[in-house]
Design a protein around this motif. Structure first.
Motif, PDB file in Angstrom:
ATOM      1  N   ASP A 209       0.795  -1.162   0.353  1.00 53.76           N
ATOM      2  CA  ASP A 209      -0.224  -0.166  -0.349  1.00 53.76           C
ATOM      3  C   ASP A 209       0.517   1.148  -0.379  1.00 53.76           C
ATOM      4  N   THR A 210       2.247   1.201   0.293  1.00 55.16           N
ATOM      5  CA  THR A 210       2.515   1.899   1.004  1.00 55.16           C
ATOM      6  C   THR A 210       3.556   2.215  -0.709  1.00 55.16           C
ATOM      7  N   LEU A 211       3.963   1.650  -1.206  1.00 59.45           N
ATOM      8  CA  LEU A 211       4.979   1.083  -2.645  1.00 59.45           C
ATOM      9  C   LEU A 211       3.773   1.689  -3.494  1.00 59.45           C
ATOM     10  N   SER A 212       2.577   1.793  -3.296  1.00 63.02           N
ATOM     11  CA  SER A 212       1.383   2.614  -4.874  1.00 63.02           C
ATOM     12  C   SER A 212       0.931   3.205  -4.911  1.00 63.02           C
ATOM     13  N   ALA A 213       0.860   4.061  -2.728  1.00 64.00           N
ATOM     14  CA  ALA A 213       1.039   5.451  -2.500  1.00 64.00           C
ATOM     15  C   ALA A 213       2.391   6.257  -3.438  1.00 64.00           C
ATOM     16  N   LEU A 214       3.234   5.780  -3.381  1.00 63.95           N
ATOM     17  CA  LEU A 214       4.831   6.171  -4.174  1.00 63.95           C
ATOM     18  C   LEU A 214       4.700   6.148  -5.544  1.00 63.95           C
ATOM     19  N   ALA A 215       3.958   4.890  -5.986  1.00 66.90           N
ATOM     20  CA  ALA A 215       3.722   4.862  -7.124  1.00 66.90           C
ATOM     21  C   ALA A 215       3.235   6.046  -8.117  1.00 66.90           C
ATOM     22  N   SER A 216       2.051   6.201  -7.571  1.00 64.14           N
ATOM     23  CA  SER A 216       0.729   7.386  -7.981  1.00 64.14           C
ATOM     24  C   SER A 216       1.876   8.710  -8.292  1.00 64.14           C
ATOM     25  N   LYS A 217       3.198   8.430  -7.633  1.00 61.94           N
ATOM     26  CA  LYS A 217       3.814   9.994  -8.116  1.00 61.94           C
ATOM     27  C   LYS A 217       4.630   9.482  -9.450  1.00 61.94           C
ATOM     28  N   PHE A 218       5.326   8.528  -8.663  1.00 59.53           N
ATOM     29  CA  PHE A 218       6.853   7.794  -8.937  1.00 59.53           C
ATOM     30  C   PHE A 218       6.741   6.860 -10.199  1.00 59.53           C
ATOM     31  N   GLN A 219       6.561   6.410 -10.862  1.00 62.95           N
ATOM     32  CA  GLN A 219       5.982   5.357 -11.670  1.00 62.95           C
ATOM     33  C   GLN A 219       7.080   4.141 -11.690  1.00 62.95           C
ATOM     34  N   LYS A 220       8.229   4.229 -11.532  1.00 66.35           N
ATOM     35  CA  LYS A 220       8.783   3.375 -11.337  1.00 66.35           C
ATOM     36  C   LYS A 220       8.686   2.588 -10.329  1.00 66.35           C
ATOM     37  N   ILE A 221       8.584   3.150  -9.242  1.00 61.41           N
ATOM     38  CA  ILE A 221       8.461   2.416  -8.052  1.00 61.41           C
ATOM     39  C   ILE A 221       7.331   1.723  -7.559  1.00 61.41           C
ATOM     40  N   ALA A 248       9.107   2.502   7.634  1.00 61.17           N
ATOM     41  CA  ALA A 248      10.593   2.186   7.048  1.00 61.17           C
ATOM     42  C   ALA A 248      10.634   2.144   5.577  1.00 61.17           C
ATOM     43  N   VAL A 249       9.867   2.443   5.096  1.00 63.20           N
ATOM     44  CA  VAL A 249       9.650   1.905   3.046  1.00 63.20           C
ATOM     45  C   VAL A 249       9.590   3.394   3.013  1.00 63.20           C
ATOM     46  N   LEU A 250       9.887   4.428   4.015  1.00 60.30           N
ATOM     47  CA  LEU A 250       9.779   5.862   3.369  1.00 60.30           C
ATOM     48  C   LEU A 250      11.980   6.064   4.092  1.00 60.30           C
ATOM     49  N   ALA A 251      11.706   5.249   4.625  1.00 61.89           N
ATOM     50  CA  ALA A 251      13.644   5.506   5.436  1.00 61.89           C
ATOM     51  C   ALA A 251      14.654   5.568   4.047  1.00 61.89           C
ATOM     52  N   ALA A 252      13.855   3.876   3.004  1.00 62.29           N
ATOM     53  CA  ALA A 252      14.766   3.440   2.470  1.00 62.29           C
ATOM     54  C   ALA A 252      14.723   4.536   1.423  1.00 62.29           C
ATOM     55  N   LEU A 253      14.056   5.577   0.855  1.00 62.62           N
ATOM     56  CA  LEU A 253      14.937   6.717   0.172  1.00 62.62           C
ATOM     57  C   LEU A 253      16.006   7.457   0.208  1.00 62.62           C
ATOM     58  N   THR A 254      16.022   7.455   2.212  1.00 68.59           N
ATOM     59  CA  THR A 254      17.106   8.347   2.923  1.00 68.59           C
ATOM     60  C   THR A 254      18.725   7.592   2.904  1.00 68.59           C
ATOM     61  N   PHE A 255      19.071   6.087   1.922  1.00 65.56           N
ATOM     62  CA  PHE A 255      20.119   5.827   2.172  1.00 65.56           C
ATOM     63  C   PHE A 255      21.526   6.247   1.038  1.00 65.56           C
ATOM     64  N   ASP A 256      20.429   6.916   0.020  1.00 64.30           N
ATOM     65  CA  ASP A 256      21.776   8.043  -0.719  1.00 64.30           C
ATOM     66  C   ASP A 256      20.954   9.129  -0.897  1.00 64.30           C
ATOM     67  N   LYS A 257      21.656  10.532  -1.736  1.00 67.27           N
ATOM     68  CA  LYS A 257      21.086  11.479  -1.486  1.00 67.27           C
ATOM     69  C   LYS A 257      19.839  11.546  -3.152  1.00 67.27           C
TER      70      LYS A 257
END
Length: 286
Positions: A209-221, A248-257
């Motif tokens: 569900d979290t990934l789907s929400a992100l994918a609505s704005k960032f298609q490759k996710i 945690a899913v959101l934190a995964a976006l912070t491992f690299d700038k």
């Protein structure tokens, strides 16, 4: 203090975002509907409904969001009725002088909520209700117990009066510490529902569900939704609450700038690493 008319689309979204057993949601909604259907039509001496639902469980399991969503879904069950909603933060009623807290409780329950209930169906969300109805049997003799007892007594007395006078009033209370709630309050609750930490299947759904929400704005996710490395992600998340899984899913976006700048660069490995880190931090905090 949040006050609004129901139903509310944002509250409906919260209801849908809390991933628990659908049967549990159905039971909660049925209890809320029963409150507005039955109370006022049958003598309370025979059917002792107080109009109180209590959601208990660990922090982060979605109790508050579920309570808000329940309020909106209950209102939708009665088309044409004008439902109101108010959310109360009990800590705002706390005072160094418990005598003043007692007065604040009487004002809130007897005046504010009573006046709103005069206008029609009303749902009141009481977060962390143990703050209002503390277990008097566990109070220290050094903590001015007379005032503590009087404050809790005031809550119980007002709830009884409201239950008698306003059959179209429903309280949805939440607590992370049900053992801290006074037994007399618990005896007045019509339904107690425990919201536990999500099981593996629910965790998997929360990640999706979290990934789907992100994918609505960032298609490759969206491509990660069926990634083989995430097939057993739910089991990997067990032990975390729903909020921790999403964070945690959101934190995964912070491992690299570069990933933070372009979330489309998110990888399955990033998500797995973030989940493991969240579990490690969770264990360290216990």
């Amino acid at each position: 203090m949040d006050s609004r008319l129901l139903p509310d689309d944002s509250f409906d979204g919260l209801w849908d975002s809390i991933i628990i057993d659908q049967k549990l949601k159905d039971r909660l909604l049925a209890q809320a509907v029963l409150n507005f259907t039955l109370r006022g039509k049958i003598d309370r001496a025979a059917i002792p409904l107080h109009g109180i639902i209590l959601l208990v469980g660990p922090p982060g399991t979605g109790k508050t969001s579920l309570g808000r969503g329940l309020a909106s879904k209950a209102a939708k069950s009665f088309p044409g009725s004008k439902f109101q909603f108010i959310e109360v933060e009990p800590h705002a009623l706390a005072s160094a002088s418990l005598g003043k807290s007692q007065q604040a409780v009487r004002h809130l329950l007897g005046s504010v909520i009573g006046e709103l209930a005069e206008y029609g169906p009303l749902v009141v969300l009481l977060d962390e209700v143990e703050t209002l109805a503390a277990d008097r049997s566990k109070m220290s003799l050094e903590a001015n117990p007379v005032d503590v007892h009087r404050a809790t007594d005031a809550v119980l007395a007002q709830l009884d009066q409201l239950a008698t006078k306003y059959p179209h009033l429903l309280f949805v209370a939440t607590s992370n510490f049900p053992k801290a709630i006074d037994a007399a309050f618990l005896s007045r609750v019509d339904q107690i529902v425990t919201i536990d930490l999500p099981i593996a299947e629910a965790c998997h759904q929360i990640v999706r569900d979290t990934l789907s929400a992100l994918a609505s704005k960032f298609q490759k996710i969206g491509g990660l939704l069926h990634h083989r490395d995430l097939a057993h992600i739910g089991q990997r998340c067990v032990g975390l609450d729903g909020r921790q899984v999403r964070k945690a899913v959101l934190a995964a976006l912070t491992f690299d700038k570069s990933t933070a700048a372009d979330p489309n660069r998110l990888t399955a490995a990033d998500i797995l690493n973030a989940i493991d880190q969240a579990k490690s931090e969770s264990k360290g905090a216990r």
